[in-house]
Design a protein around this motif. Structure first.
Motif, PDB file in Angstrom:
ATOM      1  N   UNK A  33       3.992  -1.439  13.159  1.00  0.00           N
ATOM      2  CA  UNK A  33       3.122  -2.843  12.840  1.00  0.00           C
ATOM      3  C   UNK A  33       3.487  -4.147  13.435  1.00  0.00           C
ATOM      4  N   UNK A  34       2.514  -4.965  13.674  1.00  0.00           N
ATOM      5  CA  UNK A  34       3.604  -6.356  14.667  1.00  0.00           C
ATOM      6  C   UNK A  34       4.348  -6.977  13.651  1.00  0.00           C
ATOM      7  N   UNK A  35       5.548  -6.772  14.394  1.00  0.00           N
ATOM      8  CA  UNK A  35       6.408  -7.456  13.424  1.00  0.00           C
ATOM      9  C   UNK A  35       5.601  -8.521  12.782  1.00  0.00           C
ATOM     10  N   UNK A  36       4.809  -9.994  13.088  1.00  0.00           N
ATOM     11  CA  UNK A  36       4.795 -10.827  12.979  1.00  0.00           C
ATOM     12  C   UNK A  36       3.463 -10.176  11.238  1.00  0.00           C
ATOM     13  N   UNK A  37       2.903  -9.765  11.641  1.00  0.00           N
ATOM     14  CA  UNK A  37       1.701  -8.708  10.519  1.00  0.00           C
ATOM     15  C   UNK A  37       2.921  -9.008   9.908  1.00  0.00           C
ATOM     16  N   UNK A  38       4.058  -8.757   9.233  1.00  0.00           N
ATOM     17  CA  UNK A  38       4.222  -8.524   8.140  1.00  0.00           C
ATOM     18  C   UNK A  38       4.646  -9.521   6.940  1.00  0.00           C
ATOM     19  N   UNK A  39       4.525 -10.397   7.827  1.00  0.00           N
ATOM     20  CA  UNK A  39       4.559 -11.814   7.330  1.00  0.00           C
ATOM     21  C   UNK A  39       3.253 -12.163   6.810  1.00  0.00           C
ATOM     22  N   UNK A  40       1.805 -11.130   6.469  1.00  0.00           N
ATOM     23  CA  UNK A  40       0.935 -12.232   6.157  1.00  0.00           C
ATOM     24  C   UNK A  40       0.479 -11.878   4.671  1.00  0.00           C
ATOM     25  N   UNK A  41       0.556 -12.695   3.914  1.00  0.00           N
ATOM     26  CA  UNK A  41       0.528 -12.259   2.255  1.00  0.00           C
ATOM     27  C   UNK A  41      -0.511 -12.161   1.890  1.00  0.00           C
ATOM     28  N   UNK A  42      -1.361 -11.448   2.925  1.00  0.00           N
ATOM     29  CA  UNK A  42      -2.597 -10.693   2.459  1.00  0.00           C
ATOM     30  C   UNK A  42      -1.634  -9.398   2.005  1.00  0.00           C
ATOM     31  N   UNK A  43      -1.242  -8.919   3.125  1.00  0.00           N
ATOM     32  CA  UNK A  43      -0.281  -7.482   3.221  1.00  0.00           C
ATOM     33  C   UNK A  43       0.396  -7.494   2.768  1.00  0.00           C
ATOM     34  N   UNK A  44       1.642  -9.026   2.040  1.00  0.00           N
ATOM     35  CA  UNK A  44       2.667  -8.748   1.264  1.00  0.00           C
ATOM     36  C   UNK A  44       1.891  -8.421  -0.137  1.00  0.00           C
ATOM     37  N   UNK A  45       0.494  -9.201  -0.565  1.00  0.00           N
ATOM     38  CA  UNK A  45       0.113  -8.831  -1.405  1.00  0.00           C
ATOM     39  C   UNK A  45      -0.606  -7.384  -1.834  1.00  0.00           C
ATOM     40  N   UNK A  46      -1.177  -6.855  -1.052  1.00  0.00           N
ATOM     41  CA  UNK A  46      -1.507  -5.358  -0.744  1.00  0.00           C
ATOM     42  C   UNK A  46      -0.662  -4.451  -1.167  1.00  0.00           C
ATOM     43  N   UNK A  47       0.912  -4.395  -0.967  1.00  0.00           N
ATOM     44  CA  UNK A  47       1.767  -3.889  -0.996  1.00  0.00           C
ATOM     45  C   UNK A  47       2.191  -3.960  -2.282  1.00  0.00           C
ATOM     46  N   UNK A  48       2.624  -5.396  -3.347  1.00  0.00           N
ATOM     47  CA  UNK A  48       2.917  -5.462  -4.035  1.00  0.00           C
ATOM     48  C   UNK A  48       1.757  -4.789  -5.881  1.00  0.00           C
ATOM     49  N   UNK A  49       0.493  -5.275  -5.166  1.00  0.00           N
ATOM     50  CA  UNK A  49      -0.167  -4.723  -5.723  1.00  0.00           C
ATOM     51  C   UNK A  49      -0.711  -3.004  -5.697  1.00  0.00           C
ATOM     52  N   UNK A  50      -0.129  -2.268  -4.615  1.00  0.00           N
ATOM     53  CA  UNK A  50      -0.003  -0.556  -5.009  1.00  0.00           C
ATOM     54  C   UNK A  50       1.471  -0.282  -5.024  1.00  0.00           C
ATOM     55  N   UNK A  51       2.505  -1.061  -5.634  1.00  0.00           N
ATOM     56  CA  UNK A  51       3.564  -0.935  -6.412  1.00  0.00           C
ATOM     57  C   UNK A  51       3.317  -1.644  -8.093  1.00  0.00           C
ATOM     58  N   UNK A  52       2.812  -2.181  -8.374  1.00  0.00           N
ATOM     59  CA  UNK A  52       2.104  -2.220  -9.756  1.00  0.00           C
ATOM     60  C   UNK A  52       1.447  -1.097 -10.004  1.00  0.00           C
ATOM     61  N   UNK A  53       0.143  -0.562  -9.267  1.00  0.00           N
ATOM     62  CA  UNK A  53      -0.373   0.747  -9.722  1.00  0.00           C
ATOM     63  C   UNK A  53       0.174   1.943 -10.073  1.00  0.00           C
ATOM     64  N   UNK A  54       1.445   1.963  -8.867  1.00  0.00           N
ATOM     65  CA  UNK A  54       2.311   3.113  -9.433  1.00  0.00           C
ATOM     66  C   UNK A  54       3.312   2.879 -10.292  1.00  0.00           C
ATOM     67  N   UNK A  55       3.413   2.223 -10.893  1.00  0.00           N
ATOM     68  CA  UNK A  55       4.620   1.664 -12.101  1.00  0.00           C
ATOM     69  C   UNK A  55       3.817   2.554 -12.820  1.00  0.00           C
ATOM     70  N   UNK A  56       2.653   1.675 -13.065  1.00  0.00           N
ATOM     71  CA  UNK A  56       1.466   1.836 -14.526  1.00  0.00           C
ATOM     72  C   UNK A  56       1.167   3.390 -14.349  1.00  0.00           C
ATOM     73  N   UNK A  57       1.027   3.629 -13.688  1.00  0.00           N
ATOM     74  CA  UNK A  57       0.104   4.646 -13.863  1.00  0.00           C
ATOM     75  C   UNK A  57       1.743   5.768 -13.916  1.00  0.00           C
TER      76      UNK A  57
END
Length: 333
Positions: free
Chosen positions: A27-51
């Motif tokens: 993944x292009x380093x600058x893209x790791x700073x994208x808020x949409x990507x950060x939100x997706x990662x956060x949503x997936x972590x929350x989904x795993x933890x709730x499951x």
């Protein structure tokens, strides 16, 4: 004892180099700073933890907490009711890989992805904590098992695809879709699509850049072995242009007369003359090296990398042109 330690580090270095001698997506380093990507990662972590909340399993990092197969195994059990005959906690690396293979094989079947061309993850990538592969897998699991989960839309990442071998480096930059939509993370990337892939490669983590340098050095030293020369440092030994000129001569199979350049340059002017000659030779061969400045030879790692890549590409294209010429002559005869 010292010899054992040396051999251990030698083996680790060989394995590290071998791990890069393949096609990799980063993944292009600058893209790791994208808020949409950060939100997706956060949503997936929350989904795993709730499951997995009933099992008191808590995930904090997608890269660090999923590689051993434990979390994926529990997700498979909770979401699909599948109980696989494998140990719950795998401590050794071979045991983790074995467990991951079993879990991913069942997951692929449940996701309806028997066609390997549709699968963007595998055991090796997940075990190596590859974020891109992990995201593709988790998004596919959410879409299949709990499509009502509201994942951020329009999440895409710029990916640098690198293929490194003993004969050189090939790079490509493209966009990969993580969740559907029409926008990209280009707001975070600016003009990344038009950026030189070498610049993107050299912004990777330090250990990956060091591995890349080792692979390039290996290529250079293999090419220079017949001259009895050894290069140990790209940053300094390409500065005077001597090694670069000799490398071009080896790859192009011609001899550059010694009176054409300074074999033992003693000042900056002589070094500059050597490097300028090398750039002219590459340009005459039809290679694009306009982004390389002769005066920058002693300052930037990316310039030696570009030059080695250009020289290597010329070596690779020459046999193809020769074959085409031979085929054409054969047809005419």
């Amino acid at each position: 004892m010292e010899s054992d330690i040396f051999e251990k580090h030698k083996n680790e270095d060989t394995l590290d180099r071998q791990s890069f001698l393949e096609r990799r997506k980063l993944i292009q380093p600058k893209c790791l700073e994208d808020p949409k990507l950060a939100k997706l990662k956060e949503t997936l972590v929350d989904w795993i933890n709730s499951t997995l909340n009933p099992e008191h399993i808590v995930v904090q990092s997608l890269e660090e907490d999923l590689y051993d197969g434990l979390v994926l195994h529990h997700l498979l059990t909770r979401l699909a009711g599948v109980h696989l005959p494998c140990e719950d906690i795998a401590l050794s690396s071979p045991a983790q890989i074995c467990k991951l293979e079993m879990v991913l094989e069942e997951l692929d079947r449940r996701l309806g992805l028997q066609d390997s061309s549709q699968i963007k993850w595998n055991t090796k990538l997940i075990h190596k904590k590859d974020l891109l592969a992990t995201l593709h897998l988790l998004v596919a699991m959410v879409r299949c098992f709990q499509p009502e989960v509201d994942l951020p839309s329009n999440v895409k990442v710029e990916v640098v695809e690198v293929e490194v071998s003993s004969s050189g480096i090939k790079t490509d930059v493209h966009t990969e879709v993580l969740t559907e939509g029409s926008d990209t993370c280009s707001d975070a990337l600016g003009n990344a699509e038009g950026e030189d892939p070498i610049d993107q490669l050299l912004r990777l983590e330090a250990h990956k850049v060091n591995t890349l340098k080792k692979v390039i050095l290996n290529f250079v030293n293999q090419s220079m072995s017949s001259l009895g020369l050894q290069v140990a440092d790209l940053d300094t030994q390409f500065a005077d242009g001597v090694i670069l000129l000799l490398l071009i001569g080896q790859l192009e199979h011609f001899f550059i007369p010694l009176y054409e350049f300074n074999l033992t340059p003693v000042n900056h002017a002589e070094m500059l003359q050597n490097v300028t000659l090398a750039l002219n030779l590459l340009t005459d061969s039809g290679l694009q090296v306009s982004s390389v400045e002769p005066q920058g030879r002693h300052r930037h790692l990316e310039d030696p990398v570009r030059l080695v890549q250009a020289a290597q590409r010329e070596m690779r294209e020459e046999p193809e042109q020769s074959r085409s010429s031979t085929d054409g002559n054969a047809k005419q005869s």
